[in-house]
Design a protein around this motif. Structure first.
Motif, PDB file in Angstrom:
ATOM      1  N   LYS A   1       0.826  -1.205   0.000  1.00  0.00           N
ATOM      2  CA  LYS A   1       0.000   0.000   0.000  1.00  0.00           C
ATOM      3  C   LYS A   1       0.860   1.254   0.000  1.00  0.00           C
ATOM      4  O   LYS A   1       0.503   2.250  -0.621  1.00  0.00           O
ATOM      5  CB  LYS A   1      -0.914   0.009   1.223  1.00  0.00           C
ATOM      6  CG  LYS A   1      -1.993  -1.036   1.186  1.00  0.00           C
ATOM      7  CD  LYS A   1      -2.856  -0.958   2.426  1.00  0.00           C
ATOM      8  CE  LYS A   1      -3.883  -2.056   2.440  1.00  0.00           C
ATOM      9  NZ  LYS A   1      -4.718  -2.000   3.641  1.00  0.00           N
TER      10      LYS A   1
ATOM     11  N   LEU B   1       2.059   2.026  -3.560  1.00  0.00           N
ATOM     12  CA  LEU B   1       1.007   2.604  -4.390  1.00  0.00           C
ATOM     13  C   LEU B   1       0.712   4.046  -3.977  1.00  0.00           C
ATOM     14  O   LEU B   1       0.570   4.933  -4.834  1.00  0.00           O
ATOM     15  CB  LEU B   1      -0.264   1.758  -4.300  1.00  0.00           C
ATOM     16  CG  LEU B   1      -1.421   2.191  -5.181  1.00  0.00           C
ATOM     17  CD1 LEU B   1      -1.014   2.207  -6.655  1.00  0.00           C
ATOM     18  CD2 LEU B   1      -2.611   1.274  -4.975  1.00  0.00           C
ATOM     19  N   ALA B   2       0.655   4.289  -2.680  1.00  0.00           N
ATOM     20  CA  ALA B   2       0.401   5.644  -2.195  1.00  0.00           C
ATOM     21  C   ALA B   2       1.537   6.587  -2.603  1.00  0.00           C
ATOM     22  O   ALA B   2       1.298   7.730  -3.009  1.00  0.00           O
ATOM     23  CB  ALA B   2       0.235   5.636  -0.683  1.00  0.00           C
TER      24      ALA B   2
ATOM     25  N   TYR C   1       3.535   6.188  -5.177  1.00  0.00           N
ATOM     26  CA  TYR C   1       3.443   6.368  -6.630  1.00  0.00           C
ATOM     27  C   TYR C   1       2.384   7.425  -6.971  1.00  0.00           C
ATOM     28  O   TYR C   1       2.637   8.336  -7.760  1.00  0.00           O
ATOM     29  CB  TYR C   1       3.106   5.040  -7.314  1.00  0.00           C
ATOM     30  CG  TYR C   1       2.919   5.185  -8.796  1.00  0.00           C
ATOM     31  CD1 TYR C   1       4.025   5.202  -9.640  1.00  0.00           C
ATOM     32  CD2 TYR C   1       1.651   5.310  -9.365  1.00  0.00           C
ATOM     33  CE1 TYR C   1       3.874   5.349 -11.004  1.00  0.00           C
ATOM     34  CE2 TYR C   1       1.490   5.462 -10.728  1.00  0.00           C
ATOM     35  CZ  TYR C   1       2.604   5.480 -11.550  1.00  0.00           C
ATOM     36  OH  TYR C   1       2.448   5.636 -12.903  1.00  0.00           O
ATOM     37  N   LYS C   2       1.215   7.303  -6.360  1.00  0.00           N
ATOM     38  CA  LYS C   2       0.137   8.255  -6.651  1.00  0.00           C
ATOM     39  C   LYS C   2       0.510   9.669  -6.233  1.00  0.00           C
ATOM     40  O   LYS C   2       0.226  10.636  -6.942  1.00  0.00           O
ATOM     41  CB  LYS C   2      -1.148   7.817  -5.948  1.00  0.00           C
ATOM     42  CG  LYS C   2      -1.785   6.609  -6.583  1.00  0.00           C
ATOM     43  CD  LYS C   2      -3.056   6.215  -5.843  1.00  0.00           C
ATOM     44  CE  LYS C   2      -3.721   5.018  -6.474  1.00  0.00           C
ATOM     45  NZ  LYS C   2      -4.954   4.632  -5.754  1.00  0.00           N
ATOM     46  N   ALA C   3       1.146   9.801  -5.071  1.00  0.00           N
ATOM     47  CA  ALA C   3       1.525  11.132  -4.584  1.00  0.00           C
ATOM     48  C   ALA C   3       2.562  11.780  -5.499  1.00  0.00           C
ATOM     49  O   ALA C   3       2.455  12.961  -5.839  1.00  0.00           O
ATOM     50  CB  ALA C   3       2.057  11.031  -3.160  1.00  0.00           C
TER      51      ALA C   3
ATOM     52  N   LYS D   1       3.125  10.998  -8.650  1.00  0.00           N
ATOM     53  CA  LYS D   1       2.510  11.219  -9.968  1.00  0.00           C
ATOM     54  C   LYS D   1       1.643  12.485  -9.942  1.00  0.00           C
ATOM     55  O   LYS D   1       1.596  13.230 -10.924  1.00  0.00           O
ATOM     56  CB  LYS D   1       1.676   9.989 -10.343  1.00  0.00           C
ATOM     57  CG  LYS D   1       1.271   9.953 -11.776  1.00  0.00           C
ATOM     58  CD  LYS D   1       2.490   9.765 -12.654  1.00  0.00           C
ATOM     59  CE  LYS D   1       2.046   9.500 -14.074  1.00  0.00           C
ATOM     60  NZ  LYS D   1       3.177   9.450 -14.983  1.00  0.00           N
ATOM     61  N   ALA D   2       0.997  12.739  -8.798  1.00  0.00           N
ATOM     62  CA  ALA D   2       0.122  13.905  -8.673  1.00  0.00           C
ATOM     63  C   ALA D   2       0.898  15.216  -8.756  1.00  0.00           C
ATOM     64  O   ALA D   2       0.350  16.239  -9.177  1.00  0.00           O
ATOM     65  CB  ALA D   2      -0.655  13.841  -7.363  1.00  0.00           C
TER      66      ALA D   2
ATOM     67  N   GLU E   1       8.368   9.473 -14.440  1.00  0.00           N
ATOM     68  CA  GLU E   1       8.200   8.045 -14.121  1.00  0.00           C
ATOM     69  C   GLU E   1       9.497   7.402 -13.621  1.00  0.00           C
ATOM     70  O   GLU E   1       9.481   6.617 -12.667  1.00  0.00           O
ATOM     71  CB  GLU E   1       7.688   7.311 -15.368  1.00  0.00           C
ATOM     72  CG  GLU E   1       7.137   5.940 -15.090  1.00  0.00           C
ATOM     73  CD  GLU E   1       5.785   5.977 -14.406  1.00  0.00           C
ATOM     74  OE1 GLU E   1       5.522   5.043 -13.639  1.00  0.00           O
ATOM     75  OE2 GLU E   1       5.002   6.917 -14.627  1.00  0.00           O
TER      76      GLU E   1
END
Length: 81
Positions: free
Chosen positions: A2, A5-6, A8-10, A12-13, A18
């Protein structure tokens, strides 16, 4: 998982490239793996305990040697006079 993923999302935001996202996540995984290995490895805990016992023994030995040196010094001074 988790956390990866968190993270990565943060990243990416905020428009992090990449390749840099992957580098950050790998560094985080490596750091987490190394810190957990140090905390939970029984061999390292046993090594630290043995090192602590050795340290105490070494301090006692050095203290005894210093005491004997001072005693010999005083005995030599008393013998000369």
């Amino acid at each position: 998982m988790k956390i990866r993923l968190a993270m990565y999302k943060a990243l990416k935001a905020i428009n992090v490239p990449e390749q840099q996202i992957e580098a950050v996540i790998q560094a985080l995984d490596t750091d987490r793996h190394l810190s957990s290995a140090v905390k939970f490895d029984p061999d390292i805990a046993q090594f630290r305990a043995e090192l602590s016992r050795f340290e105490v023994s070494l301090v006692i030995d050095i203290g005894l040697m210093l005491f004997l040196m001072v005693a010999i010094l005083f005995a030599g001074i008393a013998f000369i006079h």
